[in-house]
Design an enzyme around this catalytic site. Sequence first.
Site, PDB file in Angstrom:
ATOM      1  N   ARG A 107       0.825  -1.212   0.000  1.00 42.79           N
ATOM      2  CA  ARG A 107       0.000   0.000   0.000  1.00 42.79           C
ATOM      3  C   ARG A 107       0.859   1.262   0.000  1.00 42.79           C
ATOM      4  O   ARG A 107       0.356   2.356  -0.075  1.00 42.79           O
ATOM      5  CB  ARG A 107      -0.943   0.016   1.207  1.00 42.79           C
ATOM      6  CG  ARG A 107      -1.731  -1.253   1.335  1.00 42.79           C
ATOM      7  CD  ARG A 107      -3.230  -1.000   1.468  1.00 42.79           C
ATOM      8  NE  ARG A 107      -3.953  -2.231   1.225  1.00 42.79           N
ATOM      9  CZ  ARG A 107      -4.677  -2.497   0.141  1.00 42.79           C
ATOM     10  NH1 ARG A 107      -4.813  -1.583  -0.816  1.00 42.79           N
ATOM     11  NH2 ARG A 107      -5.293  -3.643   0.008  1.00 42.79           N
ATOM     12  N   HIS A 115       5.421  -9.200  -7.257  1.00 46.76           N
ATOM     13  CA  HIS A 115       4.094  -8.581  -7.416  1.00 46.76           C
ATOM     14  C   HIS A 115       4.219  -7.085  -7.144  1.00 46.76           C
ATOM     15  O   HIS A 115       4.764  -6.673  -6.133  1.00 46.76           O
ATOM     16  CB  HIS A 115       3.111  -9.228  -6.434  1.00 46.76           C
ATOM     17  CG  HIS A 115       1.663  -8.982  -6.757  1.00 46.76           C
ATOM     18  ND1 HIS A 115       1.135  -7.721  -6.883  1.00 46.76           N
ATOM     19  CD2 HIS A 115       0.635  -9.839  -6.972  1.00 46.76           C
ATOM     20  CE1 HIS A 115      -0.163  -7.818  -7.161  1.00 46.76           C
ATOM     21  NE2 HIS A 115      -0.493  -9.091  -7.227  1.00 46.76           N
ATOM     22  N   TYR A 127      -0.370  -2.749  -4.755  1.00 51.28           N
ATOM     23  CA  TYR A 127      -1.766  -2.552  -5.185  1.00 51.28           C
ATOM     24  C   TYR A 127      -2.050  -1.109  -5.571  1.00 51.28           C
ATOM     25  O   TYR A 127      -3.021  -0.823  -6.261  1.00 51.28           O
ATOM     26  CB  TYR A 127      -2.727  -2.943  -4.054  1.00 51.28           C
ATOM     27  CG  TYR A 127      -2.702  -4.405  -3.687  1.00 51.28           C
ATOM     28  CD1 TYR A 127      -2.601  -5.392  -4.664  1.00 51.28           C
ATOM     29  CD2 TYR A 127      -2.801  -4.809  -2.358  1.00 51.28           C
ATOM     30  CE1 TYR A 127      -2.596  -6.730  -4.334  1.00 51.28           C
ATOM     31  CE2 TYR A 127      -2.798  -6.155  -2.012  1.00 51.28           C
ATOM     32  CZ  TYR A 127      -2.691  -7.109  -3.002  1.00 51.28           C
ATOM     33  OH  TYR A 127      -2.681  -8.426  -2.670  1.00 51.28           O
ATOM     34  N   HIS A 185      -1.533  -5.682 -11.428  1.00 46.93           N
ATOM     35  CA  HIS A 185      -2.954  -5.573 -11.745  1.00 46.93           C
ATOM     36  C   HIS A 185      -3.084  -4.520 -12.837  1.00 46.93           C
ATOM     37  O   HIS A 185      -2.635  -3.383 -12.641  1.00 46.93           O
ATOM     38  CB  HIS A 185      -3.743  -5.148 -10.507  1.00 46.93           C
ATOM     39  CG  HIS A 185      -3.705  -6.159  -9.398  1.00 46.93           C
ATOM     40  ND1 HIS A 185      -4.313  -5.953  -8.183  1.00 46.93           N
ATOM     41  CD2 HIS A 185      -3.157  -7.390  -9.330  1.00 46.93           C
ATOM     42  CE1 HIS A 185      -4.125  -7.022  -7.422  1.00 46.93           C
ATOM     43  NE2 HIS A 185      -3.416  -7.899  -8.092  1.00 46.93           N
ATOM     44  N   GLU A 214      -2.285  -9.535 -14.612  1.00 46.06           N
ATOM     45  CA  GLU A 214      -3.059 -10.510 -13.838  1.00 46.06           C
ATOM     46  C   GLU A 214      -4.517 -10.474 -14.289  1.00 46.06           C
ATOM     47  O   GLU A 214      -5.085  -9.402 -14.536  1.00 46.06           O
ATOM     48  CB  GLU A 214      -2.958 -10.190 -12.335  1.00 46.06           C
ATOM     49  CG  GLU A 214      -3.717 -11.200 -11.476  1.00 46.06           C
ATOM     50  CD  GLU A 214      -3.375 -11.141 -10.003  1.00 46.06           C
ATOM     51  OE1 GLU A 214      -2.438 -10.412  -9.608  1.00 46.06           O
ATOM     52  OE2 GLU A 214      -4.061 -11.835  -9.231  1.00 46.06           O
ATOM     53  N   ASP A 224      -5.272 -15.933 -12.173  1.00 47.91           N
ATOM     54  CA  ASP A 224      -5.656 -16.087 -10.765  1.00 47.91           C
ATOM     55  C   ASP A 224      -6.977 -16.857 -10.734  1.00 47.91           C
ATOM     56  O   ASP A 224      -7.989 -16.389 -11.272  1.00 47.91           O
ATOM     57  CB  ASP A 224      -5.790 -14.701 -10.123  1.00 47.91           C
ATOM     58  CG  ASP A 224      -6.072 -14.762  -8.627  1.00 47.91           C
ATOM     59  OD1 ASP A 224      -6.991 -15.513  -8.217  1.00 47.91           O
ATOM     60  OD2 ASP A 224      -5.391 -14.049  -7.864  1.00 47.91           O
ATOM     61  N   HIS A 229      -9.876 -15.007  -9.168  1.00 50.01           N
ATOM     62  CA  HIS A 229     -10.315 -13.881  -9.993  1.00 50.01           C
ATOM     63  C   HIS A 229     -11.069 -14.335 -11.245  1.00 50.01           C
ATOM     64  O   HIS A 229     -12.102 -13.762 -11.581  1.00 50.01           O
ATOM     65  CB  HIS A 229      -9.115 -13.020 -10.422  1.00 50.01           C
ATOM     66  CG  HIS A 229      -8.406 -12.363  -9.287  1.00 50.01           C
ATOM     67  ND1 HIS A 229      -7.283 -11.587  -9.468  1.00 50.01           N
ATOM     68  CD2 HIS A 229      -8.637 -12.360  -7.953  1.00 50.01           C
ATOM     69  CE1 HIS A 229      -6.871 -11.132  -8.302  1.00 50.01           C
ATOM     70  NE2 HIS A 229      -7.661 -11.592  -7.360  1.00 50.01           N
ATOM     71  N   HIS A 234      -1.996 -18.002 -10.029  1.00 45.33           N
ATOM     72  CA  HIS A 234      -2.310 -17.727  -8.621  1.00 45.33           C
ATOM     73  C   HIS A 234      -3.390 -18.707  -8.217  1.00 45.33           C
ATOM     74  O   HIS A 234      -4.490 -18.693  -8.791  1.00 45.33           O
ATOM     75  CB  HIS A 234      -2.827 -16.293  -8.449  1.00 45.33           C
ATOM     76  CG  HIS A 234      -1.759 -15.260  -8.426  1.00 45.33           C
ATOM     77  ND1 HIS A 234      -2.031 -13.910  -8.567  1.00 45.33           N
ATOM     78  CD2 HIS A 234      -0.414 -15.365  -8.258  1.00 45.33           C
ATOM     79  CE1 HIS A 234      -0.886 -13.239  -8.495  1.00 45.33           C
ATOM     80  NE2 HIS A 234       0.098 -14.096  -8.308  1.00 45.33           N
ATOM     81  N   ASP A 291     -13.677 -10.846  -5.485  1.00 45.22           N
ATOM     82  CA  ASP A 291     -12.249 -10.942  -5.170  1.00 45.22           C
ATOM     83  C   ASP A 291     -11.996 -11.153  -3.679  1.00 45.22           C
ATOM     84  O   ASP A 291     -11.274 -10.380  -3.054  1.00 45.22           O
ATOM     85  CB  ASP A 291     -11.505  -9.695  -5.677  1.00 45.22           C
ATOM     86  CG  ASP A 291      -9.995  -9.854  -5.595  1.00 45.22           C
ATOM     87  OD1 ASP A 291      -9.516 -10.941  -5.203  1.00 45.22           O
ATOM     88  OD2 ASP A 291      -9.288  -8.879  -5.899  1.00 45.22           O
ATOM     89  N   HIS A 322     -10.391 -14.084  -1.536  1.00 42.88           N
ATOM     90  CA  HIS A 322      -9.708 -15.378  -1.631  1.00 42.88           C
ATOM     91  C   HIS A 322     -10.104 -16.267  -0.454  1.00 42.88           C
ATOM     92  O   HIS A 322     -10.317 -15.778   0.649  1.00 42.88           O
ATOM     93  CB  HIS A 322      -8.194 -15.195  -1.604  1.00 42.88           C
ATOM     94  CG  HIS A 322      -7.666 -14.335  -2.715  1.00 42.88           C
ATOM     95  ND1 HIS A 322      -6.338 -14.193  -2.965  1.00 42.88           N
ATOM     96  CD2 HIS A 322      -8.296 -13.571  -3.640  1.00 42.88           C
ATOM     97  CE1 HIS A 322      -6.150 -13.384  -3.996  1.00 42.88           C
ATOM     98  NE2 HIS A 322      -7.331 -12.978  -4.419  1.00 42.88           N
ATOM     99  N   GLU A 358      -2.128 -17.500  -2.693  1.00 42.17           N
ATOM    100  CA  GLU A 358      -2.372 -16.186  -2.067  1.00 42.17           C
ATOM    101  C   GLU A 358      -3.601 -16.301  -1.184  1.00 42.17           C
ATOM    102  O   GLU A 358      -4.496 -15.462  -1.222  1.00 42.17           O
ATOM    103  CB  GLU A 358      -2.649 -15.121  -3.123  1.00 42.17           C
ATOM    104  CG  GLU A 358      -1.602 -14.918  -4.175  1.00 42.17           C
ATOM    105  CD  GLU A 358      -2.049 -13.923  -5.224  1.00 42.17           C
ATOM    106  OE1 GLU A 358      -3.135 -14.115  -5.823  1.00 42.17           O
ATOM    107  OE2 GLU A 358      -1.322 -12.944  -5.437  1.00 42.17           O
TER     108      GLU A 358
HETATM  109 ZN    ZN Z   1      -7.306 -11.152  -5.464  1.00 43.86          ZN
HETATM  110 FE    FE Z   2      -3.726 -12.890  -7.521  1.00 43.36          FE
HETATM  111 FE    FE Z   3      -2.621  -9.774  -7.514  1.00 39.62          FE
END
Ligand code: ZN
Ligand code: FE
Ligand code: FE
Length: 277
Positions: free
Chosen positions: A37, A67, A70, A107, A142, A176, A179, A211, A224, A226, A256
């Site tokens: 973040r 990765h 975000y 992303h 992704e 993913d 996703h 993922h 979304d 998980h 994840e």
């Molecule tokens: Zn996710």
């Molecule tokens: Fe992912």
């Molecule tokens: Fe991701």
Amino acid sequence: MFTIGCHLSASGGFLAMGQTALQLGANTFQFFTRNPRGSKAKAIDPQDVATFLALAQAHGFGTLLAHAPYTVNPCSKDEHTREFARMTLSDDLQRMEYLPGNLYNFHPGSHTGQGVEAGIAQIADTLNEILRPDQHTTVLLETMSGKGTEVGSRFEELREILDRVTLSDHMGVCLDTCHVSDAGYDIAGDPDGVLTAFDRVVGLDRLKAVHINDSMHPTGAHKDRHARIGTGYLGTEAFARIINHPALRHLPFLLETPNELPGYAAEIALLKALRTA
Ligand code: ZN
Ligand code: FE
Ligand code: FE
């Protein structure tokens, strides 16, 4: 080789991640290039990287997955956010050159009201600014769940981005499982159908990593969230099919799921037991 691992904290450096991966029974891992973040990146310690690479070589590690944070959004309507995305992606790719031959996933972005087409154009513009002909990292888009204004939940959108990137030899896709299911693709019930569609639209040769996450919501929910393997709407049997699927089984699989380290170790053990020879 079954390449299986999970997301790990990068705070202790690369050797620490490698040692943790081994303790979990993993032979790869995913890490954030910086605080997910925040914006500040820790300097790379070449000695730490060198020691890690020796460990990874000795233990036959597979491809690693970095990765992006975000907060990276190359198709925000806010120009400062887009500028931050360009800087961060570019800086991360320079740092990834310490680990040549690995993958960097991000992303694609959220268009924040500009519309999908404008979003796709801005994402491709950013990639055209930051990719370098001589880089040694493959950058992955992704597959997204389609929550909010996310771009990249439809395979066609990923294809459009790739089509607009000049150096697209340096680009791939990370699938993913949570996703794609949330996006409306029945990866649990009809993996053959979903992967055939992916091949037709994007091309399976573009797929570089998976993922591996269960989903707390049914197919098409666009949420979304998980779930641990076997505790969500996809289910254990679906993951047995996914990790053994001829179109996927050569790829690195990264968990994840909402877990502490012992939970990851248990999931890795479960997936190894489900893997066929
Ligand atoms: Zn996710
Ligand atoms: Fe992912
Ligand atoms: Fe991701």
